[in-house]
Design a protein around this motif. Sequence first.
Motif, PDB file in Angstrom:
ATOM      1  N   HIS A  56     -20.076 -32.856  13.583  1.00 26.02           N
ATOM      2  CA  HIS A  56     -20.382 -31.734  14.478  1.00 26.02           C
ATOM      3  C   HIS A  56     -19.886 -31.969  15.897  1.00 26.02           C
ATOM      4  CE1 HIS A  56     -22.322 -29.851  11.180  1.00 26.02           C
ATOM      5  NE2 HIS A  56     -22.842 -28.883  11.913  1.00 26.02           N
ATOM      6  N   VAL A  60     -14.695 -31.700   9.160  1.00 21.81           N
ATOM      7  CA  VAL A  60     -15.803 -30.780   8.894  1.00 21.81           C
ATOM      8  C   VAL A  60     -16.311 -30.973   7.443  1.00 21.81           C
ATOM      9  CG1 VAL A  60     -16.471 -28.366   8.773  1.00 21.81           C
ATOM     10  CG2 VAL A  60     -14.878 -29.129  10.548  1.00 21.81           C
ATOM     11  N   CYS A  61     -17.593 -31.272   7.335  1.00 22.52           N
ATOM     12  CA  CYS A  61     -18.204 -31.661   6.060  1.00 22.52           C
ATOM     13  C   CYS A  61     -17.782 -30.810   4.863  1.00 22.52           C
ATOM     14  CB  CYS A  61     -19.727 -31.676   6.188  1.00 22.52           C
ATOM     15  SG  CYS A  61     -20.453 -30.187   6.935  1.00 22.52           S
ATOM     16  N   HIS A  62     -17.853 -29.490   5.001  1.00 26.34           N
ATOM     17  CA  HIS A  62     -17.604 -28.637   3.828  1.00 26.34           C
ATOM     18  C   HIS A  62     -16.116 -28.490   3.501  1.00 26.34           C
ATOM     19  CE1 HIS A  62     -21.772 -27.998   4.298  1.00 26.34           C
ATOM     20  NE2 HIS A  62     -21.653 -27.269   5.388  1.00 26.34           N
ATOM     21  N   ASP A  78     -27.537 -28.434   6.002  1.00 23.75           N
ATOM     22  CA  ASP A  78     -26.556 -27.575   6.652  1.00 23.75           C
ATOM     23  C   ASP A  78     -26.448 -26.293   5.844  1.00 23.75           C
ATOM     24  OD1 ASP A  78     -24.056 -28.005   8.759  1.00 23.75           O
ATOM     25  OD2 ASP A  78     -23.705 -26.507   7.212  1.00 23.75           O
ATOM     26  N   HIS A  85     -24.251 -24.001   5.463  1.00 17.21           N
ATOM     27  CA  HIS A  85     -23.011 -23.629   4.775  1.00 17.21           C
ATOM     28  C   HIS A  85     -22.670 -24.507   3.574  1.00 17.21           C
ATOM     29  CE1 HIS A  85     -22.714 -21.413   8.584  1.00 17.21           C
ATOM     30  NE2 HIS A  85     -22.372 -20.469   7.734  1.00 17.21           N
ATOM     31  N   CYS A 131     -15.452 -24.675   8.777  1.00 17.76           N
ATOM     32  CA  CYS A 131     -15.561 -24.818   7.327  1.00 17.76           C
ATOM     33  C   CYS A 131     -15.191 -23.535   6.612  1.00 17.76           C
ATOM     34  CB  CYS A 131     -16.965 -25.268   6.944  1.00 17.76           C
ATOM     35  SG  CYS A 131     -18.281 -24.192   7.528  1.00 17.76           S
ATOM     36  N   CYS A 143     -16.470 -29.832  14.074  1.00 15.00           N
ATOM     37  CA  CYS A 143     -17.093 -28.505  14.165  1.00 15.00           C
ATOM     38  C   CYS A 143     -16.992 -27.994  15.598  1.00 15.00           C
ATOM     39  CB  CYS A 143     -18.571 -28.578  13.800  1.00 15.00           C
ATOM     40  SG  CYS A 143     -18.886 -29.057  12.106  1.00 15.00           S
ATOM     41  N   CYS A 145     -17.370 -24.315  17.054  1.00  7.47           N
ATOM     42  CA  CYS A 145     -17.957 -23.361  16.111  1.00  7.47           C
ATOM     43  C   CYS A 145     -19.437 -23.135  16.406  1.00  7.47           C
ATOM     44  CB  CYS A 145     -17.768 -23.862  14.690  1.00  7.47           C
ATOM     45  SG  CYS A 145     -18.678 -22.905  13.476  1.00  7.47           S
ATOM     46  N   LEU A 146     -20.133 -24.199  16.765  1.00  5.59           N
ATOM     47  CA  LEU A 146     -21.546 -24.041  17.103  1.00  5.59           C
ATOM     48  C   LEU A 146     -21.799 -24.295  18.592  1.00  5.59           C
ATOM     49  CD1 LEU A 146     -23.758 -26.940  15.689  1.00  5.59           C
ATOM     50  CD2 LEU A 146     -21.359 -27.147  16.236  1.00  5.59           C
ATOM     51  N   ASN A 198     -17.885 -18.469  11.034  1.00  7.01           N
ATOM     52  CA  ASN A 198     -18.729 -17.657  10.154  1.00  7.01           C
ATOM     53  C   ASN A 198     -19.954 -17.049  10.821  1.00  7.01           C
ATOM     54  OD1 ASN A 198     -20.367 -19.977  10.426  1.00  7.01           O
ATOM     55  ND2 ASN A 198     -19.289 -20.932   8.731  1.00  7.01           N
TER      56      ASN A 198
END
Lengths: 175, 428
Positions: free
Chosen positions: B64, B100-102, B121, B123, B308, B368, B371-372, B390
């Motif tokens: 993140h 990014v994890c996903h 998480d 997503h 992601c 990330c 994104c956040l 997203n």
Amino acid sequence: MKRFGGPVLFLDRDDINTDEIIPARYLTEITKGDLKPYILEDLKLTGFDPKGPKTKEARVIVSRANFGCGSSREHAPWVLEVNGITAVIAESFARIFRQNMFNCGMAAIELPKDKIDKIFHYAECSDASIEIDIEGQQIIVKGSGSEEKFQLDMSPFDKALVMAGGWVDYADRNY
Amino acid sequence: MGKTTAEKIFDEHLVDEPFPGSKVLRLDVVMCHEITTPIAIADLMSRGKDRVFDNSKIKAVIDHVTPSKDSKTATQAKILRDWARRQGIKDFFDVGANGVCHALFPEKGFIRPGYTVIMGDSHTCTHGAFGAFAAGVGTTDLEVGILKGVCAFREPKTIRINLSGKIPKGVFAKDIILYVIGQLGVNGATDCVLEFRGPVVDGMTMDSRMTLSNMAIEAGGTSGICMPDMVTVDYLWPFIEKDYISKAAALEDFRKWWSDDDAVYEKVLDFDVSDLVPLVTYGYKPDLVKPVTELEGTIVDQVYVGSCTNGRLEDLRVAASILKGKKIAPNVRGILSPATPKVFQEAISEGIIDIFMEAGFCVTNPTCGACLGMSTGVLAEGEVCAATTNRNFAGRMGKGGMVHLMSPACSAATAIEGKIADPRKYLP
Ligand code: SF4
């Protein structure tokens, strides 16, 4: 078992999301207590003041549909908890938020829209309060001298989690 | 009576049903990142239970905010890193190997059809693209997952989304999922699994399917599931070739996870994508979508390509095809975050990174980040960002900032014009 209830904070809007409950910029805190000042900081709601006395006194939140949508962050229930709010009553919840509440031994109570509408009538009362009786499966709403009771329909598992004080204790005992 | 994919996975993983409809499942993969895991680790330590149920089934990444931007994020990273070492978690991805994890975990081949997957998480639903049941959970569920390898869910209901027709020019998986969310609403799939079916999904790459599944949560969905087919087998083949004598054998095995023809659905929705146009969100909820033509001309301060949802190679390729030989508008800051090191390297060898940089984009490491609204592209009060991410919640990318969600193609067109623009005029 901890007592549920007290003064109410009415948040009259659908889809209040976890970014509004606790913005991502505070997710770098690693103790729950550090989250305390940031409760509902980004909430978009006319007339709402996150730092106002209503927020400080509140023990219960009453809101509309899809409360807690968005991120999985358990920081959302935590920021409520460290501010003394241990129950949210709404028309519906996002799944992860609802589960997080029960997992923490807090209550996410769903009531049909007509009942939520009735509870919102108390939003005008300066002394509105709600008592929650998990075992008796009912809530008592009070304000300006009147009082109403509503039946709860909590799933037995959610009830068991609240009674056990949360999922970690429950799972540890059972699995 | 037939069963859905989700029901089959639930049956296969059922450990306990403490009360009717509440199911405790055995977990195949528990994924962890540095934002939601440290508090779980701290709680386990304080309970004297600093253990993991199976260190080969736990995957961890710092994604993140990475490399750490300040002492708080450095502390979060350190807690995760120290724990991964202490517990012997070999699939741990730190600076240099992280993304990014996903996007990263599928790339590593960690997900298989029929798996149960959780992560702290929302997503996590992305991994359903492989025919798995993958769900985002909070820190307490994650903590129990780490310790006991189980998680409780309500009995899943499934909404089947049949996608048919021919995808028009300028329309991508992102537009399709934005359309579906617009139709369902932000809580239209709460407590449900979204099952993406039909010829449109069959014709999609894994990258596109992950874009669809990724945003299931934006309609409230628990997981977004695609049926595992030959596309899935091809993607996973390097990781499974020792387990099967042939791709056909793998496919045959994966087929058992398909929803039965007579499975019972909560709802079946049929959408023909043939008349779709590129879509863009307005306002602060992902179900508020409009055709790009209605928002064209909206000035933006920043264009963000990554996350992601749309930070994979396919996404970068299409954006680059539009940016090639062009410059972004002077009023715009362009930021590209390739989702993983592999995506980054492939984008370099394909010349994609050059195109972005020639156009005037800043290219960040995989993270990330923006994104956040945590790093590498946070918005100032009153700023507007066109993003391939997203979530467009108020303040998501920075306090007082506004986000318009769109496809990578649309974001590239928007970067060139400095205002929301229709990608169709830039595509062959
Ligand atoms: S890229 Fe954005 S949405 Fe995806 S995991 Fe990271 S912060 Fe969450």
